[in-house]
Design a protein around this motif. Structure first.
Motif, PDB file in Angstrom:
ATOM      1  N   PHE A 283      37.674  48.265  35.651  1.00 52.32           N
ATOM      2  CA  PHE A 283      37.996  46.855  35.892  1.00 52.32           C
ATOM      3  C   PHE A 283      38.589  46.562  37.239  1.00 52.32           C
ATOM      4  CE2 PHE A 283      40.566  42.914  35.851  1.00 52.32           C
ATOM      5  CZ  PHE A 283      39.631  42.002  34.928  1.00 52.32           C
ATOM      6  N   ARG A 284      38.289  45.779  38.093  1.00 52.06           N
ATOM      7  CA  ARG A 284      38.775  45.314  39.279  1.00 52.06           C
ATOM      8  C   ARG A 284      39.707  43.919  39.319  1.00 52.06           C
ATOM      9  NH1 ARG A 284      37.393  42.370  43.965  1.00 52.06           N
ATOM     10  NH2 ARG A 284      38.074  43.152  45.917  1.00 52.06           N
ATOM     11  N   VAL A 285      41.035  43.850  39.698  1.00 51.31           N
ATOM     12  CA  VAL A 285      41.540  42.621  39.485  1.00 51.31           C
ATOM     13  C   VAL A 285      41.423  41.676  40.750  1.00 51.31           C
ATOM     14  CG1 VAL A 285      43.829  41.695  39.625  1.00 51.31           C
ATOM     15  CG2 VAL A 285      43.572  43.763  38.364  1.00 51.31           C
ATOM     16  N   GLY A 286      41.126  40.474  40.442  1.00 48.03           N
ATOM     17  CA  GLY A 286      40.878  39.662  41.516  1.00 48.03           C
ATOM     18  C   GLY A 286      40.711  38.159  40.966  1.00 48.03           C
ATOM     19  N   PHE A 287      40.361  37.028  41.956  1.00 45.10           N
ATOM     20  CA  PHE A 287      40.336  35.818  41.372  1.00 45.10           C
ATOM     21  C   PHE A 287      38.949  35.263  41.667  1.00 45.10           C
ATOM     22  CE2 PHE A 287      40.887  35.585  46.025  1.00 45.10           C
ATOM     23  CZ  PHE A 287      39.950  34.463  46.404  1.00 45.10           C
ATOM     24  N   ALA A 288      37.930  36.003  42.585  1.00 43.65           N
ATOM     25  CA  ALA A 288      36.564  35.418  42.537  1.00 43.65           C
ATOM     26  C   ALA A 288      35.796  35.517  41.281  1.00 43.65           C
ATOM     27  CB  ALA A 288      35.941  36.137  43.713  1.00 43.65           C
ATOM     28  N   GLY A 289      34.788  34.651  41.213  1.00 47.19           N
ATOM     29  CA  GLY A 289      33.900  34.875  40.130  1.00 47.19           C
ATOM     30  C   GLY A 289      34.290  33.856  38.801  1.00 47.19           C
ATOM     31  N   PRO A 290      33.336  33.748  37.798  1.00 43.42           N
ATOM     32  CA  PRO A 290      33.489  32.978  36.772  1.00 43.42           C
ATOM     33  C   PRO A 290      34.470  33.587  35.820  1.00 43.42           C
ATOM     34  CG  PRO A 290      31.482  34.032  36.511  1.00 43.42           C
ATOM     35  CD  PRO A 290      31.905  34.368  37.991  1.00 43.42           C
ATOM     36  N   ASP A 291      35.159  32.648  35.089  1.00 46.96           N
ATOM     37  CA  ASP A 291      36.252  33.318  34.125  1.00 46.96           C
ATOM     38  C   ASP A 291      35.843  34.401  33.276  1.00 46.96           C
ATOM     39  OD1 ASP A 291      34.940  31.702  32.265  1.00 46.96           O
ATOM     40  OD2 ASP A 291      36.535  30.180  32.059  1.00 46.96           O
ATOM     41  N   THR A 292      34.461  34.090  33.280  1.00 47.71           N
ATOM     42  CA  THR A 292      34.131  35.552  32.108  1.00 47.71           C
ATOM     43  C   THR A 292      34.125  36.888  32.662  1.00 47.71           C
ATOM     44  OG1 THR A 292      31.786  34.975  32.691  1.00 47.71           O
ATOM     45  CG2 THR A 292      32.623  33.827  30.989  1.00 47.71           C
ATOM     46  N   THR A 293      34.344  36.941  34.056  1.00 48.54           N
ATOM     47  CA  THR A 293      34.518  38.367  34.471  1.00 48.54           C
ATOM     48  C   THR A 293      36.221  38.849  34.444  1.00 48.54           C
ATOM     49  OG1 THR A 293      35.181  37.131  36.744  1.00 48.54           O
ATOM     50  CG2 THR A 293      32.656  37.797  36.220  1.00 48.54           C
ATOM     51  N   ARG A 294      36.859  37.864  33.843  1.00 48.96           N
ATOM     52  CA  ARG A 294      38.311  38.314  33.651  1.00 48.96           C
ATOM     53  C   ARG A 294      38.842  38.471  32.229  1.00 48.96           C
ATOM     54  NH1 ARG A 294      38.115  34.625  37.945  1.00 48.96           N
ATOM     55  NH2 ARG A 294      38.481  33.033  36.573  1.00 48.96           N
ATOM     56  N   CYS A 295      38.022  39.352  31.792  1.00 50.30           N
ATOM     57  CA  CYS A 295      38.243  39.874  30.232  1.00 50.30           C
ATOM     58  C   CYS A 295      38.792  41.179  30.395  1.00 50.30           C
ATOM     59  CB  CYS A 295      37.030  39.746  29.442  1.00 50.30           C
ATOM     60  SG  CYS A 295      36.508  38.026  29.302  1.00 50.30           S
ATOM     61  N   PHE A 296      39.862  41.689  29.961  1.00 50.55           N
ATOM     62  CA  PHE A 296      40.440  43.067  30.469  1.00 50.55           C
ATOM     63  C   PHE A 296      41.494  43.451  29.335  1.00 50.55           C
ATOM     64  CE2 PHE A 296      43.306  39.617  31.901  1.00 50.55           C
ATOM     65  CZ  PHE A 296      44.417  40.129  31.360  1.00 50.55           C
ATOM     66  N   VAL A 297      41.810  44.677  29.508  1.00 49.54           N
ATOM     67  CA  VAL A 297      42.942  45.388  28.715  1.00 49.54           C
ATOM     68  C   VAL A 297      43.866  46.191  29.701  1.00 49.54           C
ATOM     69  CG1 VAL A 297      43.486  47.001  26.979  1.00 49.54           C
ATOM     70  CG2 VAL A 297      41.444  45.888  26.851  1.00 49.54           C
ATOM     71  N   ALA A 298      45.092  45.962  29.733  1.00 52.82           N
ATOM     72  CA  ALA A 298      45.968  46.676  30.702  1.00 52.82           C
ATOM     73  C   ALA A 298      47.203  47.233  29.854  1.00 52.82           C
ATOM     74  CB  ALA A 298      46.467  45.607  31.579  1.00 52.82           C
ATOM     75  N   GLY A 299      47.480  48.369  30.562  1.00 51.23           N
ATOM     76  CA  GLY A 299      48.485  49.027  29.826  1.00 51.23           C
ATOM     77  C   GLY A 299      49.037  50.308  30.530  1.00 51.23           C
ATOM     78  N   ARG A 300      49.909  50.917  30.176  1.00 49.23           N
ATOM     79  CA  ARG A 300      50.214  52.291  30.573  1.00 49.23           C
ATOM     80  C   ARG A 300      49.117  53.372  30.099  1.00 49.23           C
ATOM     81  NH1 ARG A 300      54.678  51.763  33.830  1.00 49.23           N
ATOM     82  NH2 ARG A 300      56.043  49.905  33.342  1.00 49.23           N
ATOM     83  N   PRO A 301      49.011  54.428  30.966  1.00 51.02           N
ATOM     84  CA  PRO A 301      47.816  55.427  30.431  1.00 51.02           C
ATOM     85  C   PRO A 301      48.079  55.933  28.995  1.00 51.02           C
ATOM     86  CG  PRO A 301      48.745  55.979  32.797  1.00 51.02           C
ATOM     87  CD  PRO A 301      49.657  54.554  32.323  1.00 51.02           C
ATOM     88  N   GLY A 302      49.502  56.194  28.632  1.00 48.45           N
ATOM     89  CA  GLY A 302      49.656  56.554  27.378  1.00 48.45           C
ATOM     90  C   GLY A 302      49.125  55.623  26.204  1.00 48.45           C
ATOM     91  N   VAL A 303      49.046  54.656  26.463  1.00 45.85           N
ATOM     92  CA  VAL A 303      48.607  53.550  25.346  1.00 45.85           C
ATOM     93  C   VAL A 303      47.387  52.900  25.663  1.00 45.85           C
ATOM     94  CG1 VAL A 303      50.975  53.265  24.556  1.00 45.85           C
ATOM     95  CG2 VAL A 303      50.019  51.601  26.151  1.00 45.85           C
ATOM     96  N   LEU A 304      46.793  52.931  26.813  1.00 48.56           N
ATOM     97  CA  LEU A 304      45.635  52.112  27.079  1.00 48.56           C
ATOM     98  C   LEU A 304      44.570  52.339  26.382  1.00 48.56           C
ATOM     99  CD1 LEU A 304      44.566  49.830  29.106  1.00 48.56           C
ATOM    100  CD2 LEU A 304      43.857  51.550  30.634  1.00 48.56           C
ATOM    101  N   ASP A 305      44.233  53.835  26.377  1.00 46.46           N
ATOM    102  CA  ASP A 305      43.016  53.786  25.370  1.00 46.46           C
ATOM    103  C   ASP A 305      43.204  53.621  23.930  1.00 46.46           C
ATOM    104  OD1 ASP A 305      41.800  55.454  27.379  1.00 46.46           O
ATOM    105  OD2 ASP A 305      42.365  57.304  26.923  1.00 46.46           O
TER     106      ASP A 305
END
Length: 320
Positions: A283-305
């Motif tokens: 996933f690449r963080v940015g503002f361009a494109g439709p909002d459907t491109t901004r669906c994500f999961v974020a977290g520290r490596p220990g819990v992201l998976d």
């Protein structure tokens, strides 16, 4: 000069202006919080805009346009102000307007700068506490206590068990402090559990998401049922500052808004967090494109998976 200091110096002028603008707007917002002012409705979803949004926006835009007149600006209320397309300022002058409208002091000012579509600077100011967090790409995330993340402040540990309700006992010796265990982590070779009951996550969805959106509902239900708590703050910038500080474990977004996403996300990135798509891809963080491109999961490596395991399963169930 180390790399972090060098990166900070590359955008030192921009950071100085953004910090001053956010904090000036914040002082005004706090001073006028609780006053009587007009509230309007914008969009089909019933989102609100207040006099405070517009007043804070004037402060921020005034400072940015004076200091960087050639840059493009995209602001929550004013829209896009023309300028050089390779440098775009993103401004949310009052993130949490709905909270302010009902007297809830949960709101923030957010300012970001994107170069060639990628965030290079992010500032989040919380007027009610006076706290400010900022990040420059490659230079780390900073708050009142210094640098956040692996090389700075560690995450705030989870609270210990809550005592049972009942009569308050008579005064006596103060018991010794009980050590609080560090956040639960898993070695990389251990299978990811399907449930993560100890995690606290923030949730955000864009204004365009319909109430009957099946995937949004599936994600919310999965998170509510299988984490300890889900924070829907109506002010996602505050969620990003909490993730950067380690006071929450993750952040899940569905069709997130373009204006406030990059500034907040940069705080988390520079504090050591990682991002994935809802199904676990890059996933690449940015503002361009439709909002459907901004669906994500974020977290520290220990819990992201562990969070991705939940969202991937929810996506599979929703599209089955």
């Amino acid at each position: 000069m180390d790399r972090a200091t060098e990166e900070q110096s590359d955008y030192a002028a921009e950071l100085k202006v953004a910090l001053a603008a956010a904090e000036e707007a914040g002082r005004m917002l706090r001073a006028r919080f609780g006053d009587t002012w007009r509230i309007g409705v914008k969009g089909e979803d019933g989102d609100v805009v207040t006099e405070l949004d517009l007043a804070a926006e004037r402060i921020v835009l005034g400072r940015l346009r004076e200091a960087f007149p050639e840059d493009r600006v995209w602001s929550e209320e004013a829209g896009v102000l023309a300028g050089a397309a390779d440098r775009t300022w993103l401004v949310d002058p009052l993130d949490g307007s709905n909270n302010v409208a009902i007297g809830l002091p949960t709101y923030a000012v957010g300012i970001g700068l994107c170069v060639a579509g990628a965030p290079v600077l992010g500032v989040v100011h919380e007027p009610h506490t006076g706290a400010t967090w900022h990040a420059v790409r490659g230079g780390g995330t900073y708050g009142r206590g210094g640098r956040l993340g692996a090389d700075g402040e560690g995450p705030v540990l989870a609270a210990g068990p809550v005592p049972a309700a009942g009569p308050v006992p008579a005064a006596g010796p103060v018991p010794a402090a009980v050590p609080v265990p560090a956040a639960e982590t898993l070695p990389p070779d251990v299978a990811v559990p399907a449930s993560s009951p100890r995690l606290v996550v923030a949730w955000t969805q864009g204004h365009s998401v319909r109430k009957d959106d099946a995937l949004a509902e599936a994600l919310r239900v999965a998170l509510e049922r299988r984490t300890r708590r889900v924070l829907a703050l109506w002010a996602p910038l505050l969620g990003w500052s909490m993730l950067a500080r380690g006071t929450i474990d993750g952040f899940v977004g569905y069709c997130a808004e373009a204006v406030d996403f990059p500034p907040g996300a940069l705080l988390a990135l520079e504090a050591g967090c990682e991002f994935r798509t809802l199904e676990g891809g890059p996933f690449r963080v940015g503002f361009a494109g439709p909002d459907t491109t901004r669906c994500f999961v974020a977290g520290r490596p220990g819990v992201l998976d562990r969070l991705v395991a939940l969202t991937r399963e929810a996506v599979g169930a929703a599209v089955a």
